[in-house]
Design a protein around this motif. Structure first.
Motif, PDB file in Angstrom:
ATOM      1  N   TYR A  78       1.048  -1.466   0.468  1.00 51.78           N
ATOM      2  CA  TYR A  78      -0.578   0.312   0.114  1.00 51.78           C
ATOM      3  C   TYR A  78       0.310   1.410   0.019  1.00 51.78           C
ATOM      4  N   SER A  79       1.964   1.183   0.434  1.00 51.11           N
ATOM      5  CA  SER A  79       2.713   2.272   0.053  1.00 51.11           C
ATOM      6  C   SER A  79       4.317   2.227  -0.670  1.00 51.11           C
ATOM      7  N   HIS A  80       4.340   1.019  -2.042  1.00 54.75           N
ATOM      8  CA  HIS A  80       4.690   1.525  -2.770  1.00 54.75           C
ATOM      9  C   HIS A  80       3.646   2.124  -4.070  1.00 54.75           C
ATOM     10  N   PRO A  81       5.317   2.135  -5.005  1.00 53.59           N
ATOM     11  CA  PRO A  81       4.471   2.850  -6.091  1.00 53.59           C
ATOM     12  C   PRO A  81       3.964   2.082  -7.847  1.00 53.59           C
ATOM     13  N   GLY A  82       4.360   0.259  -7.074  1.00 53.96           N
ATOM     14  CA  GLY A  82       4.048  -0.441  -8.046  1.00 53.96           C
ATOM     15  C   GLY A  82       5.498  -1.273  -7.815  1.00 53.96           C
ATOM     16  N   ILE A  83       6.728  -0.882  -7.829  1.00 51.77           N
ATOM     17  CA  ILE A  83       8.141  -1.506  -7.524  1.00 51.77           C
ATOM     18  C   ILE A  83       8.380  -1.208  -5.638  1.00 51.77           C
ATOM     19  N   ASP A  84       9.280  -2.193  -5.502  1.00 51.19           N
ATOM     20  CA  ASP A  84      10.134  -1.403  -3.834  1.00 51.19           C
ATOM     21  C   ASP A  84      11.106  -1.852  -4.667  1.00 51.19           C
ATOM     22  N   PRO A  85      11.808  -0.741  -4.108  1.00 51.94           N
ATOM     23  CA  PRO A  85      13.244  -0.190  -4.655  1.00 51.94           C
ATOM     24  C   PRO A  85      14.073  -0.944  -3.024  1.00 51.94           C
ATOM     25  N   ILE A  86      13.242  -1.372  -1.727  1.00 51.12           N
ATOM     26  CA  ILE A  86      13.762  -2.061  -0.514  1.00 51.12           C
ATOM     27  C   ILE A  86      14.019  -3.393  -0.963  1.00 51.12           C
ATOM     28  N   ALA A  87      12.901  -4.062  -1.586  1.00 41.53           N
ATOM     29  CA  ALA A  87      13.014  -5.399  -2.318  1.00 41.53           C
ATOM     30  C   ALA A  87      13.878  -6.026  -3.001  1.00 41.53           C
ATOM     31  N   ILE A  88      13.975  -4.698  -4.425  1.00 39.63           N
ATOM     32  CA  ILE A  88      15.025  -4.604  -5.409  1.00 39.63           C
ATOM     33  C   ILE A  88      16.394  -4.767  -4.780  1.00 39.63           C
ATOM     34  N   GLY A  89      16.642  -4.061  -4.567  1.00 36.79           N
ATOM     35  CA  GLY A  89      17.736  -4.084  -4.104  1.00 36.79           C
ATOM     36  C   GLY A  89      18.706  -5.134  -2.911  1.00 36.79           C
ATOM     37  N   ARG A  90      17.739  -5.618  -2.255  1.00 35.47           N
ATOM     38  CA  ARG A  90      18.314  -6.741  -1.470  1.00 35.47           C
ATOM     39  C   ARG A  90      18.202  -7.942  -2.108  1.00 35.47           C
ATOM     40  N   ALA A  91      17.039  -8.246  -3.239  1.00 30.76           N
ATOM     41  CA  ALA A  91      16.935  -9.248  -3.927  1.00 30.76           C
ATOM     42  C   ALA A  91      18.750  -9.456  -4.880  1.00 30.76           C
ATOM     43  N   ALA A  92      19.156  -8.016  -4.763  1.00 25.40           N
ATOM     44  CA  ALA A  92      20.066  -7.358  -6.250  1.00 25.40           C
ATOM     45  C   ALA A  92      21.224  -8.029  -5.063  1.00 25.40           C
ATOM     46  N   PHE A  93      21.190  -7.651  -4.286  1.00 27.58           N
ATOM     47  CA  PHE A  93      22.638  -8.331  -3.187  1.00 27.58           C
ATOM     48  C   PHE A  93      22.443  -9.521  -2.922  1.00 27.58           C
TER      49      PHE A  93
END
Length: 235
Positions: A78-93
């Motif tokens: 309910y707080s992101h615009p369609g993508i979650d930068p925090i989750a993407i960063g964690r996944a990329a790491f």
């Protein structure tokens, strides 16, 4: 001094190469996104899901089921615009650390975009196209509509491709009639349907349910006591 200059030049070259590769992937992903829309509009895709006889509206979903899904799939939904930068960063790491695609980082909106248009293969170009489509979904539909479409289009194992098919097939009832125990059990299956399908691996499904309930405690939807009461209801 010469060595330092060489290192700086090498770093600049690598930076330019990385930027070029990112740009190329971005362009290919955008073209894939536009090509998908050219074949079938987003509105037509959504209408095809809503036309199902067993389509379940957001209001018909038990609140505890919604909370369970968001806890394990996308707790910042309910707080992101369609993508979650925090989750993407964690996944990329984690992907870089493992030198392989081990974590997705996709939001519910991205997963819906993938289910509507793209394959399940983990490929960078497809991920970029998925992001563009997720932005389209967020622009044209409410959060409740997106979540509603998501649960009506995901796979629950055993040949069930919607929350209605799954609740009827596994429990013999409509989604609105599911208990808290059934809701938390069902919410864990789409993560790995062939593994957690109740007809295939009930013990693994129960283990996954405990993970779901634990996440609900972490996210503040359950107290420890409520979590234990829900799990005990199935014993």
């Amino acid at each position: 001094m010469k060595v330092l200059k060489m290192v700086r030049r090498l770093a600049m070259v690598l930076l330019v190469i990385c930027a070029g590769l990112c740009l190329a992937v971005g362009v290919k992903g955008y073209r894939m996104y536009k090509g998908a829309l050219a074949q079938t509009s987003l509105a037509d895709k959504v209408d095809s899901i809503r036309a199902r006889e067993d389509y379940t509206t957001f209001e018909e979903l038990p609140p505890i089921y919604v909370e369970a899904v968001l806890s394990v799939e996308d707790h910042r939904f309910y707080s992101h615009p369609g993508i979650d930068p925090i989750a993407i960063g964690r996944a990329a790491f984690n992907d870089l650390k493992a030198m392989a695609f081990v974590e997705g980082g996709s939001t519910v909106t991205q997963q819906l975009a993938k289910n509507l248009y793209f394959s399940q293969e983990k490929e960078l170009t497809r991920k970029v196209a998925e992001v563009f489509m997720a932005f389209d979904l967020e622009k044209n539909y409410s959060k409740e509509e997106i979540l509603e479409l998501y649960v009506n289009s995901i796979y629950f194992g055993n040949g069930y491709y919607s929350v209605a098919e799954a609740s009827e097939g596994y429990f013999g009832k409509a989604p609105s009639e599911m208990t808290e125990y059934e809701s938390t059990l069902l919410a864990g299956i789409p993560n790995a349907p062939s593994v957690y399908a109740l007809t295939a691996n009930p013990d693994l499904a129960a283990q996954r349910q405990r993970q779901v309930v634990d996440r609900m405690v972490t996210c503040g939807y359950y107290t420890e006591v409520q979590a234990q009461e829900t799990l005990a209801a199935g014993m």
